[in-house]
Design a protein around this motif. Structure first.
Motif, short mmCIF file in Angstrom:
data_model
loop_
_atom_site.label_atom_id
_atom_site.label_comp_id
_atom_site.label_asym_id
_atom_site.label_seq_id
_atom_site.Cartn_x
_atom_site.Cartn_y
_atom_site.Cartn_z
N THR A 39 -0.43 -3.97 -6.92
CA THR A 39 -0.74 -3.91 -8.34
C THR A 39 -0.13 -5.11 -9.05
O THR A 39 1.01 -5.48 -8.78
N VAL A 40 -0.90 -5.67 -9.97
CA VAL A 40 -0.38 -6.68 -10.89
C VAL A 40 -0.70 -6.19 -12.29
O VAL A 40 -1.63 -5.42 -12.51
N GLY A 41 0.11 -6.65 -13.25
CA GLY A 41 -0.12 -6.17 -14.61
C GLY A 41 0.56 -7.03 -15.65
O GLY A 41 1.19 -8.05 -15.35
N SER A 42 0.43 -6.58 -16.88
CA SER A 42 1.04 -7.28 -18.01
C SER A 42 2.55 -7.34 -17.86
O SER A 42 3.16 -6.55 -17.12
N PHE A 43 3.15 -8.27 -18.57
CA PHE A 43 4.61 -8.43 -18.63
C PHE A 43 5.19 -8.76 -17.25
O PHE A 43 6.24 -8.25 -16.86
N ASP A 44 4.46 -9.59 -16.50
CA ASP A 44 4.94 -10.04 -15.18
C ASP A 44 5.26 -8.85 -14.26
O ASP A 44 6.33 -8.78 -13.64
N THR A 45 4.32 -7.93 -14.17
CA THR A 45 4.48 -6.76 -13.31
C THR A 45 3.82 -7.01 -11.96
O THR A 45 2.64 -7.36 -11.89
N TYR A 46 4.58 -6.82 -10.89
CA TYR A 46 4.09 -6.96 -9.52
C TYR A 46 4.65 -5.78 -8.73
O TYR A 46 5.85 -5.51 -8.76
N ARG A 47 3.78 -5.10 -8.01
CA ARG A 47 4.20 -3.87 -7.33
C ARG A 47 3.39 -3.69 -6.05
O ARG A 47 2.19 -3.98 -6.01
N ALA A 48 4.08 -3.21 -5.01
CA ALA A 48 3.41 -2.92 -3.74
C ALA A 48 3.96 -1.61 -3.19
O ALA A 48 5.18 -1.35 -3.27
N THR A 49 3.08 -0.78 -2.63
CA THR A 49 3.50 0.48 -2.03
C THR A 49 2.82 0.66 -0.69
O THR A 49 1.69 0.19 -0.48
N VAL A 50 3.49 1.35 0.21
CA VAL A 50 2.94 1.71 1.52
C VAL A 50 3.27 3.17 1.78
O VAL A 50 4.43 3.60 1.59
N ASP A 51 2.28 3.94 2.20
CA ASP A 51 2.45 5.36 2.52
C ASP A 51 1.95 5.57 3.94
O ASP A 51 0.75 5.43 4.22
N LEU A 52 2.86 5.90 4.87
CA LEU A 52 2.52 6.11 6.27
C LEU A 52 2.76 7.57 6.63
O LEU A 52 3.80 8.14 6.29
N ASP A 53 1.83 8.16 7.35
CA ASP A 53 1.88 9.57 7.68
C ASP A 53 1.39 9.74 9.11
O ASP A 53 0.32 9.22 9.46
N GLY A 54 2.15 10.46 9.95
CA GLY A 54 1.68 10.60 11.31
C GLY A 54 2.60 11.39 12.21
O GLY A 54 3.50 12.11 11.75
N LYS A 55 2.38 11.23 13.52
CA LYS A 55 3.12 11.96 14.54
C LYS A 55 4.07 11.03 15.27
O LYS A 55 3.72 9.91 15.60
N VAL A 56 5.27 11.55 15.51
CA VAL A 56 6.20 10.83 16.37
C VAL A 56 5.95 11.21 17.81
O VAL A 56 5.98 10.37 18.72
N SER A 57 5.70 12.49 18.07
CA SER A 57 5.38 12.97 19.41
C SER A 57 3.92 13.36 19.48
O SER A 57 3.34 13.86 18.51
N GLN A 58 3.30 13.15 20.62
CA GLN A 58 1.88 13.41 20.77
C GLN A 58 1.52 14.88 20.63
O GLN A 58 0.39 15.22 20.25
N ASP A 59 2.47 15.77 20.93
CA ASP A 59 2.17 17.20 20.82
C ASP A 59 2.21 17.70 19.36
O ASP A 59 1.94 18.87 19.10
N GLY A 60 2.54 16.80 18.44
CA GLY A 60 2.52 17.18 17.03
C GLY A 60 3.70 17.99 16.57
O GLY A 60 3.73 18.46 15.43
N ARG A 61 4.72 18.12 17.41
CA ARG A 61 5.89 18.91 17.00
C ARG A 61 6.83 18.11 16.10
O ARG A 61 7.53 18.69 15.27
N LEU A 62 6.87 16.80 16.27
CA LEU A 62 7.70 15.94 15.44
C LEU A 62 6.79 15.04 14.61
O LEU A 62 6.06 14.20 15.15
N LEU A 63 6.85 15.21 13.29
CA LEU A 63 6.01 14.47 12.37
C LEU A 63 6.86 13.58 11.47
O LEU A 63 8.07 13.82 11.32
N TYR A 64 6.23 12.59 10.85
CA TYR A 64 6.97 11.71 9.95
C TYR A 64 6.13 11.40 8.73
O TYR A 64 4.90 11.50 8.72
N ARG A 65 6.81 10.98 7.66
CA ARG A 65 6.17 10.44 6.46
C ARG A 65 7.11 9.35 5.95
O ARG A 65 8.33 9.57 5.84
N LEU A 66 6.57 8.19 5.64
CA LEU A 66 7.39 7.09 5.14
C LEU A 66 6.69 6.46 3.94
O LEU A 66 5.55 6.01 4.04
N ASN A 67 7.40 6.43 2.82
CA ASN A 67 6.90 5.76 1.63
C ASN A 67 7.87 4.65 1.23
O ASN A 67 9.09 4.87 1.16
N VAL A 68 7.32 3.46 0.99
CA VAL A 68 8.11 2.29 0.62
C VAL A 68 7.47 1.66 -0.62
O VAL A 68 6.24 1.55 -0.71
#
Length: 771
Positions: free
Chosen positions: A238-267
């Motif tokens: 995102t860019v905007g007025s007043f020299d605004t600059y912003r970036a976000t990342v949202d990652l969602d998924g499995k750590v283990s293939q069986d789906g027992r260990l899940l993760y979410r990461l937002n930066v």
């Protein structure tokens, strides 16, 4: 109606909701169309709905980030229908043969699990409004300091220090909660960035069912994002007025293939300026979450959030003048260009254990730790002159806030004859400690230099730059500026459901014990607060309710005479009407209330560094909320609130009948969004909204007049966007007509006026990609 008769006319529906990856989806809303029946899925994606009328029925399944699905079933009287596994399609995927309802609407049917309640919002005897992630994204809201309040009736934002949100509702401040924990602090925590937020729930009036101390006016509960079990991601710039600059990342998924260990990461990373010179607020957020399925019935979730903010000196957004409110240009500031910035580090951690004891009982245990660390300074003015001179002072403001919370509670259901009991009970523990050093300050003026707002020189002479001594630890420097609180609460609630769940009676009580130590003074209190509510379904889409609730909130601090403040106590009387329209696509809520609140704090007009305690206030009003999908592709949020808040008892007799500082008598807002779903322009979206506040009373002031102290404000906002399965492009323009608005008051202590301007016309352009 007896249980045997009921069984002859109804059945039970059970099933499981999955993602395309076959991972179970938790917290999905499942409701029976055209009825008030509904529930949410557990950690295994399972759901059960009882007392479903026999015959052809339609299940409506929805979850933020997924397309809403309608599923036809046939219910046999006295039997359980086991629905085959239902798969929800993520919105970013191409839809083919599924019967879906399009983009997630602004309407939410079920409260989050952090509100403890298993009852649909339509049946809860209280006004609860939800701002979901879709609405937050469409309005391009960055954090709690921005336009969240416009989406709920009667909620307004008071002026702020740039680091934490202070929202008012029903005549007083509302408490900030996060994931069901009351995180209220003296100054903090840092306002939540929306990159980590799933939804925000506004609960009107006292809420003992939360097993946490809260203001009689209500609270807002920020619900953070959790793993969904799907492998997906989204990046937005995102860019905007007043020299605004912003970036976000949202990652969602499995750590283990069986789906027992899940993760979410937002930066998130953000560099943001201001329409005022020398004002900035650069932030970044890191929010990882791990969820482990210990067994089919037990889940452990660990969540951590780190928020950092580097901002110009706190208070630089304010201006002072002896010539009246709004008498200076909109870009005016009392900031100095060569002052050091303020740094804030905000850490929080949650640990949740959820165990499904059986199909009807669930145990939840959770702990949280908050650490707020601020190193910086604050700006204010001792006085101002009609000729433009402003005598500014800069003071040290280093602070540390540590809070620890623990909660354990059970939800369950039992049947006694024709009555179904939904039981909630548990234990709530917490400790808070706030340490601050604001003991040293330096004048930003001398015989040779005084700041003049008419001909500003924003650079301080070197001799006037503050030289704060931080050689000692914060605790040593703080002296008596230490506030601590510990509390314990026991809570039990029984929701009795009669006549095929058409009548619901809530009986509840909370026993709270607190110990406070504030600036050298201490108090101990033990208080019992009851709650009685009733809700009646006129038909499948309409319910009426009434509520009586009490509140008890310990207060930190002392007055200028060194006396500790008494706790807030309050009563709430509330009644309302709720209705779903168009097969549940949109709903409306109308409520009336009266809140009596004792021992309210307001700023001491003789010394702004202290508060003073009023005897009693009364707030009454009417609220109207409409939200949801009015026609296919068109979503609406519309609200109106009338509020009358006044001082009903006070040691200063002249204050009785005066308005309580900080509320607006009339507030109405709207946001209408339409997206084309077919044709050559498919995916094109248009939005238009307004914010209208009338009869406004300043917050940081003494009660001196029954007349409004601030001008009325009407602001218009709009957006144009385009999206497909993978990409979204959006341009939002706020304050389209460039309306000049502000909030503030006359400051008798400095014999001048102070205020803070709202931003002029501004834009935000964002590009998002889902993968």
């Amino acid at each position: 109606m007896s249980t045997s008769v009921l069984a002859q006319n109804t059945g039970t529906v059970s099933g499981k909701i999955l993602a395309v990856s076959e991972s179970p989806l938790e917290q999905a809303n499942v409701r029976v169309a055209g009825t008030r029946l509904g529930t949410i899925t557990n950690a295994q994606g399972e759901f059960t709905i009882q007392n479903v009328p026999a015959g052809q029925q339609t299940l409506v399944i929805s979850l933020v980030g997924f397309s809403r699905l309608r599923h036809q079933i046939t219910v046999a009287a006295g039997e359980t229908v086991q629905v085959p596994n239902i798969t929800l399609i993520e919105q970013s995927e191409q839809l083919q043969e599924m019967v879906v309802e399009g983009k997630q609407s602004y309407k939410t049917d079920i409260p989050s699990s952090s509100l403890r309640l298993k009852t649909p919002l339509l049946e809860i005897p209280q006004n609860i409004q939800v701002v979901n992630r879709q609405l937050i994204a469409d309005q391009q809201i960055f954090d709690m300091l921005e336009g969240v309040s416009r989406n709920v009736s009667g909620v307004t934002k008071n002026e702020h220090w740039g680091n934490y949100a202070r929202l008012n509702m029903r005549g007083s401040r509302v408490s900030p909660f996060r994931n069901g924990m009351n995180v209220t602090s003296v100054w903090g925590p840092l306002a939540e960035d929306m990159s980590m937020v799933e939804r925000i729930e506004f609960v009107k009036g006292p809420a003992g069912f939360m097993m946490a101390n809260g203001e009689p006016s209500g609270f807002y509960n920020v619900v953070t994002k959790k793993p969904t079990g799907m492998t997906k991601g989204e990046a937005t710039m995102t860019v905007g007025s007043f020299d605004t600059y912003r970036a976000t990342v949202d990652l969602d998924g499995k750590v283990s293939q069986d789906g027992r260990l899940l993760y979410r990461l937002n930066v998130m990373g953000q560099s943001k300026g201001s329409f005022r010179d020398f004002e900035s607020n650069d932030r970044y957020t890191i929010a990882p979450v791990l969820r482990y399925k210990i067994s089919d019935r037990t889940t452990l979730t660990a969540e951590y959030t780190y928020q950092f903010s580097r901002m110009s000196a706190i208070g630089s957004a304010y201006v002072f003048s002896a010539n009246g409110l709004g008498s200076l240009p909109r870009n005016s500031t009392i900031a100095s260009a060569n002052l050091e910035p303020t740094n804030i580090k905000d850490n929080s951690a949650f640990l949740y254990l959820e165990h499904q004891i059986n199909d009807k009982w669930k145990l939840t245990a959770q702990m949280a730790y908050f650490n707020y660390n601020q190193i910086g300074s604050s700006l204010w003015a001792d006085s101002a002159r009609v000729t433009g001179e402003v005598y500014r002072t800069v003071g040290i403001w280093d602070a540390l806030d540590n809070s620890k919370f623990g909660q354990i509670f059970v939800n369950g259901e039992v049947t006694t004859g024709p009555i179904t009991h939904r039981i909630l009970g548990g234990l709530d523990l917490g400790t808070r400690k706030y340490i601050a050093d604001f003991n040293s300050s330096f004048p930003q003026y001398d015989s040779a230099f005084v700041f003049n707002a008419n001909t500003p020189n924003y650079y301080l002479p070197t001799r006037l730059l503050p030289r704060f001594n931080r050689s000692l630890s914060l605790l040593q420097r703080a002296g008596t500026n230490v506030m601590s609180q510990s509390y314990a609460g026991l809570y039990v609630q029984d929701e009795l459901r009669f006549l095929n769940d058409r009548i619901r009676l809530t009986l509840a009580g909370r026993l709270t014990t607190t110990k406070d130590s504030q600036y050298g003074s201490g108090t101990d209190e033990t208080v019992f607060t009851p709650r009685v509510g009733a809700s009646f379904s006129i038909n499948k889409q309409t319910s009426v309710y009434a509520l009586y609730d009490q509140a008890f909130v310990p207060q930190s601090g002392i007055d200028r005479n060194g006396r500790a403040f008494d706790p807030i106590t309050g009563n709430n009387l509330e009644a309302g009407l709720k209705k779903d329209w168009a097969d549940g696509r949109w709903n409306s809520t109308v409520s009336v209330y009266k809140i009596t609140k004792n021992n309210v704090l307001t700023t001491d007009p003789t010394n702004p560094n202290f508060s003073t305690q009023l005897g009693q206030t009364e707030a009454s009003g009417v609220e109207v909320d409409v939200r949801g999908e009015i026609i296919p592709g068109m979503n609406l949020v519309l609200n109106y609130a009338y509020t009358d808040a006044k001082i009903s008892k006070d040691s200063r007799e002249a204050n009785v009948g005066m308005p309580v500082p900080g509320f607006d008598r009339h507030v109405t807002n709207a946001w209408l969004s339409y997206r084309l779903r077919k044709g050559g322009l498919q995916g094109l979206g248009l939005s238009l909204g307004y914010q209208w506040e009338l009869d406004r009373f300043g917050w940081f002031s003494d009660a001196t007049s029954k007349d409004p102290t601030l001008p009325n404000v009407f602001r218009a906002d709009g957006a144009v966007s385009w999206s497909n399965a993978r990409m979204t492009v959006a341009l939002n323009v706020n304050n389209i007509f460039d309306v000049k608005s502000y909030s503030g008051a006359y400051y008798s202590w400095s014999k001048s006026y102070y205020w803070q301007y709202d931003p002029p016309r501004n834009f935000r352009l964002s590009i998002g990609y889902r993968f």
